[in-house]
Design a protein around this motif. Structure first.
Motif, mmCIF file in Angstrom:
data_model
loop_
_atom_site.group_PDB
_atom_site.id
_atom_site.type_symbol
_atom_site.label_atom_id
_atom_site.label_comp_id
_atom_site.label_asym_id
_atom_site.label_seq_id
_atom_site.Cartn_x
_atom_site.Cartn_y
_atom_site.Cartn_z
ATOM 1 N N SER A 1 -1.216 -5.669 11.046
ATOM 2 C CA SER A 1 -1.299 -4.447 10.245
ATOM 3 C C SER A 1 -2.267 -3.436 10.836
ATOM 4 C CB SER A 1 -1.735 -4.780 8.816
ATOM 5 O OG SER A 1 -3.099 -5.179 8.800
ATOM 6 N N SER B 1 -7.542 -3.235 3.528
ATOM 7 C CA SER B 1 -6.081 -3.334 3.688
ATOM 8 C C SER B 1 -5.342 -2.678 2.530
ATOM 9 C CB SER B 1 -5.666 -4.802 3.809
ATOM 10 O OG SER B 1 -6.230 -5.386 4.945
ATOM 11 N N THR B 2 -5.774 -2.968 1.310
ATOM 12 C CA THR B 2 -5.088 -2.381 0.164
ATOM 13 C C THR B 2 -5.307 -0.864 0.101
ATOM 14 O OG1 THR B 2 -6.995 -3.019 -1.203
ATOM 15 C CG2 THR B 2 -5.079 -4.469 -1.246
ATOM 16 N N SER C 1 -3.099 0.641 2.737
ATOM 17 C CA SER C 1 -1.720 0.631 2.243
ATOM 18 C C SER C 1 -1.488 1.781 1.274
ATOM 19 C CB SER C 1 -1.428 -0.704 1.550
ATOM 20 O OG SER C 1 -0.139 -0.707 0.989
ATOM 21 N N THR C 2 -2.497 2.034 0.435
ATOM 22 C CA THR C 2 -2.411 3.166 -0.488
ATOM 23 C C THR C 2 -2.314 4.481 0.277
ATOM 24 O OG1 THR C 2 -3.743 1.936 -2.098
ATOM 25 C CG2 THR C 2 -3.558 4.305 -2.424
ATOM 26 N N THR D 1 5.232 -0.158 6.418
ATOM 27 C CA THR D 1 3.831 -0.018 6.835
ATOM 28 C C THR D 1 2.906 -0.205 5.642
ATOM 29 O OG1 THR D 1 4.409 1.510 8.622
ATOM 30 C CG2 THR D 1 2.122 1.510 7.893
ATOM 31 N N ALA D 2 3.248 0.438 4.525
ATOM 32 C CA ALA D 2 2.453 0.256 3.307
ATOM 33 C C ALA D 2 2.467 -1.206 2.878
ATOM 34 C CB ALA D 2 3.000 1.137 2.195
ATOM 35 N N LEU E 1 0.291 -3.365 5.284
ATOM 36 C CA LEU E 1 -1.125 -3.123 5.033
ATOM 37 C C LEU E 1 -1.574 -3.813 3.751
ATOM 38 C CD1 LEU E 1 -1.322 0.610 6.100
ATOM 39 C CD2 LEU E 1 -2.585 -1.273 7.139
ATOM 40 N N PHE E 2 -0.688 -3.809 2.779
ATOM 41 C CA PHE E 2 -0.946 -4.524 1.532
ATOM 42 C C PHE E 2 -1.016 -6.033 1.794
ATOM 43 C CE2 PHE E 2 1.999 -6.513 -1.747
ATOM 44 C CZ PHE E 2 0.976 -7.043 -2.505
#
Length: 605
Positions: free
Chosen positions: A39, A125-126, A129-130, A305-306, A309-310
């Motif tokens: 990620s 990471s979260t 992702s956001t 991608t989101a 990353l999540f």
């Protein structure tokens, strides 16, 4: 109801013998343990460009040699950790290596750094992702904290369901992300070859006024954030199917090859398309928009991608509980981290990680970009200690052919140590807090370990000499009146001892006289002692009486305070009653020589 909700969220309990089925194949392990490293492709190149762009677009060509240097470091780390996997087959990574070769204190530095790094992994990471979601849908920018928290709760529940089940679910989005990035690289490369690139790429090799070694090192250290998560495979060897070390090593190499290809591909596309960082759109989003336009492929790339990353947070959820287990096994973390939950995972570690990362996201309002340098440094410290530990191992044991692995680990140690120093010099304002919270974490480890040692010393028994000492028993029963609850308690006490005394604490003469008369009429076969309380306190007069009994009887009898308590049918009924029994127990728990027993009476209505 709560039990039903728990079963719905995490599934049925699993038997201990099913633990063997909770091992990962290479394909699933790559998805679970590599999601963090893979990620980082989404933001690694961007971190380099953020530093270079301070000198203008003309400086962006430096991203290519810097990316090549990052790939070189990745290669060194992969080779080094491959050796660690075969040397320490039980897992634990940097913590076990450092502790085994340099002692407990160094091991705790490595272990503490990794634990903190895993918490930062989930938060970063979260939040990243956001960012990917809000790049595609800017209207959601104001809700970034809520989105990140929903992600943390979701991945926590997935991991509570068990590692195999979570791996099966998470495998597909991870591989979809890999496919999406390679589609982007191939599509971008094709567009460049046929001359459809409309962006203006900076001239490669052009002189850049104001460029300094300090700035280049800072950009390189920022790009090294793409290497976080590489150590996760060596930490989680016990999660692999047999032969676990061999499967872990293969997974590590596969991860390195995929990560290197994707990272270099994104860096090249960013250069040839002349793309620089912007506050409201990620570099990957800009590349996808330039290559495919804002069509279905663009939104597909942004979505996966989101998602990756999540899911990068999942690497931390796979590694943190195992590392916490090993620290708890060595008595540096609470015993609860050694307990497996209903689904055979270390549930307490999973929940603890979820809570701490959520607190971090809330504290920073979802803007955790400033944590990335700290996040990267938190993993490069264990990198360095792990490589140094392997160097010492080779020098001490000197097995056949030890020189080559020794040289690999030496290069790895020197490189990662250099990266640590670069971080400290170039980003001190962002990473200085590590000198605060890392000593605090180690202090906590030491205090926990000290408690367990003191406890073991105090509870240790010489089985050859120390035997149980039989005594009689005197039972004290505090009573507030005559009721079914008191009758139930006296009946039970009479089955254990003949020396029983009931104690009533009164506030005025009238109440005390009524109680004495009713007790005489009832005549339960137990003597009643009535105490007067001048200050309307039940506890103090009762304690004085218990002290007197203990003083008289301690040598010959065990003194037991038996507390009557009724249990209401509805939880809210408790709010309607005084909780005197709870306060009484709380006070008595501190008494060394007084035993406490609660006799429940369950109400039917």
């Amino acid at each position: 109801m709560i039990s039903g909700l728990k079963r719905f969220l995490i599934g049925r309990p699993m038997k201990s013998k099913e633990l063997g089925e909770e091992k990962l194949s290479k394909v699933k392990a790559l998805a679970v343990l590599s999601s963090d490293a893979l990620s980082s492709v989404a933001y690694g190149t961007e971190q380099i460009l953020l530093v270079l762009v301070t000198l203008g677009a003309v400086a962006l060509w430096y991203s290519i040699p810097i990316s090549i240097a990052v790939i070189g470091l990745l290669t060194i780390l992969i080779l080094s950790y491959r050796q660690t996997i075969f040397a320490y087959t039980t897992g634990g990574g940097a913590y076990i290596v450092a502790k085994d070769n340099f002692g407990t204190s160094t091991g705790l530095v490595a272990g503490g750094s990794l634990l903190v790094d895993y918490i930062l992994t989930v938060a970063v990471s979260t939040s990243a992702s956001t960012d990917a979601i809000t790049s595609a849908f800017p209207v959601l920018h104001e809700h970034r904290v809520l989105i990140a928290l929903v992600m943390i709760v979701t991945v926590t529940i997935l991991n509570l369901r068990g590692i195999t089940e979570s791996a099966t679910i998470l495998m597909y989005p991870v591989y979809l992300f890999v496919i999406a990035i390679f589609l982007l690289i191939i599509g971008g490369g094709y567009q460049w070859l046929v001359g459809n690139v409309h962006g203006q790429a900076p001239v490669y090799g052009a002189a850049v006024p104001g460029i300094t070694l300090f700035l280049l090192l800072r950009a390189f250290s920022s790009g090294c954030s793409a290497l976080t998560g590489v150590e996760a495979v060596s930490n989680a060897i016990p999660n692999f199917k047999n032969p676990a070390p061999k499967n872990a090593a293969v997974t590590l190499i596969m991860m390195g090859l995929i990560l290197g290809a994707m990272f270099m591909g994104i860096s090249l596309l960013a250069y040839v398309y002349g793309i620089g960082p912007t506050p409201k759109e990620t570099v990957v989003s800009q590349i996808a928009s330039a290559v495919f336009g804002r069509g279905i492929l663009y939104y597909f790339i942004q979505a996966v991608t989101a998602l990756i990353l999540f899911l990068a947070a999942n690497t931390a959820f796979a590694a943190f509980p195992l590392l916490a287990f090993m620290l708890a096994k060595d008595r540096f973390m609470p015993n609860m981290f050694m307990v497996r939950g209903d689904r055979l995972g270390f549930s307490n570690g999973i929940i603890f990680l979820g809570i701490l990362s959520a607190i971090l996201v809330i504290s920073f309002g979802g803007e955790t970009e400033n944590l990335i340098p700290l996040y990267a440094l938190g993993v490069f410290i264990p990198f360095t200690l792990s490589q140094a530990g392997m160097m010492k191992r080779w020098m001490t044991k000197k097995p056949s052919g030890w020189v080559t692995p020794f040289l690999i680990n030496t290069v790895g140690m020197l490189t990662t140590l250099t990266i640590c120093l670069i971080f400290l010099i170039t980003k001190f304002s962002q990473v200085w807090t590590i000198f605060v919270f890392l000593p605090i974490v180690i202090f906590i480890f030491r205090k926990i370990n000290g408690h367990y040692k003191d406890l073991a010393d105090e509870l240790r028994l010489d089985i050859a000499v120390e035997k149980p000492q039989p005594k009689g028993s005197v039972i004290v029963i505090p009573v507030a009146g005559i009721s079914q609850v008191v009758k139930n308690t006296i009946s039970y006490a009479q089955s254990l001892s003949d020396d029983i005394v009931a104690v009533y604490v009164g506030f005025n003469d009238e109440d005390m006289k009524k109680m004495e008369e009713k007790w005489d009429q009832w005549n339960p076969g137990v003597r009643l002692i009535i105490l007067r309380s001048h200050y309307r306190s039940i506890i103090k007069p009762l304690f004085k009486f218990i002290d007197t009994v203990e003083w008289k009887k301690a040598d010959t009898d065990h003194v037991t305070v038996m507390i009557p308590q009724f249990i209401t049918k509805r939880w809210w009924h408790n709010l309607l009653h005084n909780q005197t029994s709870l306060f009484l127990r709380a006070y008595l728990f501190a008494r060394q020589d007084v035993k406490i027993a609660t006799v429940p009476y369950r109400l039917k209505k």
